[in-house]
Design an enzyme around this catalytic site. Structure first.
Site, PDB file in Angstrom:
ATOM      1  CD  GLU A   1      42.729 -17.525   3.340  1.00 38.35           C
ATOM      2  OE1 GLU A   1      42.271 -17.117   2.857  1.00 38.35           O
ATOM      3  OE2 GLU A   1      43.071 -18.739   3.716  1.00 38.35           O
TER       4      GLU A   1
ATOM      5  CB  CYS B   1      40.606 -18.970   5.744  1.00 29.72           C
ATOM      6  SG  CYS B   1      40.527 -20.331   5.367  1.00 29.72           S
TER       7      CYS B   1
ATOM      8  NE  ARG C   1      54.271 -34.727 -20.379  1.00 32.55           N
ATOM      9  CZ  ARG C   1      54.075 -35.807 -20.301  1.00 32.55           C
ATOM     10  NH1 ARG C   1      55.032 -36.525 -19.502  1.00 32.55           N
ATOM     11  NH2 ARG C   1      54.379 -36.484 -21.798  1.00 32.55           N
TER      12      ARG C   1
ATOM     13  CB  THR D   1      48.604 -42.023 -28.939  1.00 41.13           C
ATOM     14  OG1 THR D   1      47.697 -40.333 -29.373  1.00 41.13           O
ATOM     15  CG2 THR D   1      50.073 -40.938 -28.697  1.00 41.13           C
TER      16      THR D   1
ATOM     17  CG  LEU E   1      50.590 -39.923 -22.209  1.00 42.70           C
ATOM     18  CD1 LEU E   1      49.687 -40.060 -22.293  1.00 42.70           C
ATOM     19  CD2 LEU E   1      51.271 -38.821 -22.965  1.00 42.70           C
TER      20      LEU E   1
ATOM     21  CG  LEU F   1      41.148 -37.298 -29.002  1.00 44.54           C
ATOM     22  CD1 LEU F   1      39.627 -37.627 -28.771  1.00 44.54           C
ATOM     23  CD2 LEU F   1      42.281 -38.517 -27.602  1.00 44.54           C
TER      24      LEU F   1
END
Length: 343
Positions: free
Chosen positions: A46, A83, A183, A195, A203, A276
């Protein structure tokens, strides 16, 4: 309101622990200002829209204007002023907002304050669309857990790996570029020690525009064998290694709550092997599924999802199918009550 929603989308993945919010100011049917919340601690949408209107047209243009906001204006003083005060001071005559604030400290607080100042208020306009933008924030407010997106790439027969001797990638470069965008919607990426040892993933966000105005997502490795993690893996050696956390695998629900409480995380992406992912599914911790399906049949023992699978009757809502290069992307929300746990 659709313009305000478009503004809010610009903040997805950038505003945690706050929600993404957009605002547009209109007078006599003409837009005079627009803005979006860029980051926690910075002005809310705002006030960004009011500043834009002042720059475009001066203070007189705000008198009698209508403010369209995707979320109920905040009514308490936090890191920034309320706001509601800003809208009253600007002299707007109408406020139209989409979603009621899931934060109990704010919910329902804006209407009486604005009306007492002579401002007409309407709510619920395009609420479904606006609610989708703040799902992670709403889940945190209701449960203390982040919104969890399980991302996977698989062959048509549900395998994660190609046969020996073939390349490591199942999906094409177009799908991998799409993963970068997803991501950028989250605050943390969770993977397994297995992994990291096997694939040595990065990542990270690799496009400068995706990192603009935000930090790299936290990279969280869940493992009960931290001493076996490779010291030279990218997660521990790249320029963002301070954003990598190693946590016990057996306590991953505790870890999710700590990410919310200590790191301000609203949304998490789960990028890992099937074991997992299956544990997350078995515990009802997955809210959304993004699956990239490659046009190949691989065979082999490594499946995309281990564990017990979805309960009887479980499924996805708000399903989207889209071709991405040679692959097909499926994206959907786990049906309420079928898998996702809301303690």
């Amino acid at each position: 309101m659709r313009r305000a929603i478009a503004e809010a989308r610009r903040g997805v993945g950038r505003t945690s622990p706050n929600p993404p919010v957009g605002a547009v100011l209109v007078r006599d049917g003409i837009e005079i200002g627009a803005g979006w919340h860029r980051r926690a601690g910075q002005p809310h949408a705002e006030r960004e829209a009011i500043a834009d209107a002042l720059q475009r047209s001066g203070p007189d243009a705000l008198r009698g204007a209508t403010a369209y906001v995707t979320l109920e204006p905040c009514s308490t003083h936090g890191r920034t002023p309320p706001c509601t005060d800003g809208l009253i001071e600007a002299g707007v005559s109408h406020v139209v907002y989409a979603s009621t604030d899931p934060n109990p400290a704010h919910a329902g607080g804006a209407d009486p304050l604005l009306r007492s100042a002579g401002i007409e208020v309407a709510s619920g306009v395009l609420a479904d669309e606006a609610d989708r933008l703040i799902r992670p924030f709403a889940k945190v407010q209701g449960t203390g857990l982040p919104w969890v997106i399980w991302k996977t790439a698989m062959s048509l027969d549900g395998r994660l790996t190609r046969p020996p001797g073939e390349g490591m990638w199942l999906t094409g470069p177009e799908a991998r570029a799409e993963v970068q965008k997803i991501r950028a919607e989250v605050d943390a990426i969770v993977t397994s020690g297995e992994t990291v040892r096997r694939d040595r993933p990065r990542l990270d966000l690799r496009e400068p525009e995706l990192l603009e105005g935000r930090e790299m997502p936290w990279r969280v490795v869940l493992t009960d064998r931290p001493d076996s993690l490779p010291d030279d893996a990218p997660l521990f050696t790249d320029a963002h290694r301070e954003r990598t956390l190693v946590r016990p695998r057996m306590d991953f629900e505790k870890t999710l709550r700590e990410l919310v409480r200590e790191r301000g995380v609203n949304a998490v992406m789960l990028e890992c092997g099937g074991r997992l992912a299956g544990e997350f599914a078995d515990r009802g911790l997955i809210d959304e599924v993004v699956a990239f399906m490659a046009p190949m049949i691989c065979g082999g023992p490594v499946t995309a999802l281990a564990g017990e699978g979805l309960p009887d009757g479980a499924g996805l809502d708000q399903i989207e199918f889209r071709q991405v290069g040679p692959d097909v992307m499926l994206r959907g929300i786990v049906r309420e009550g079928s898998l996702t746990k809301h303690p």
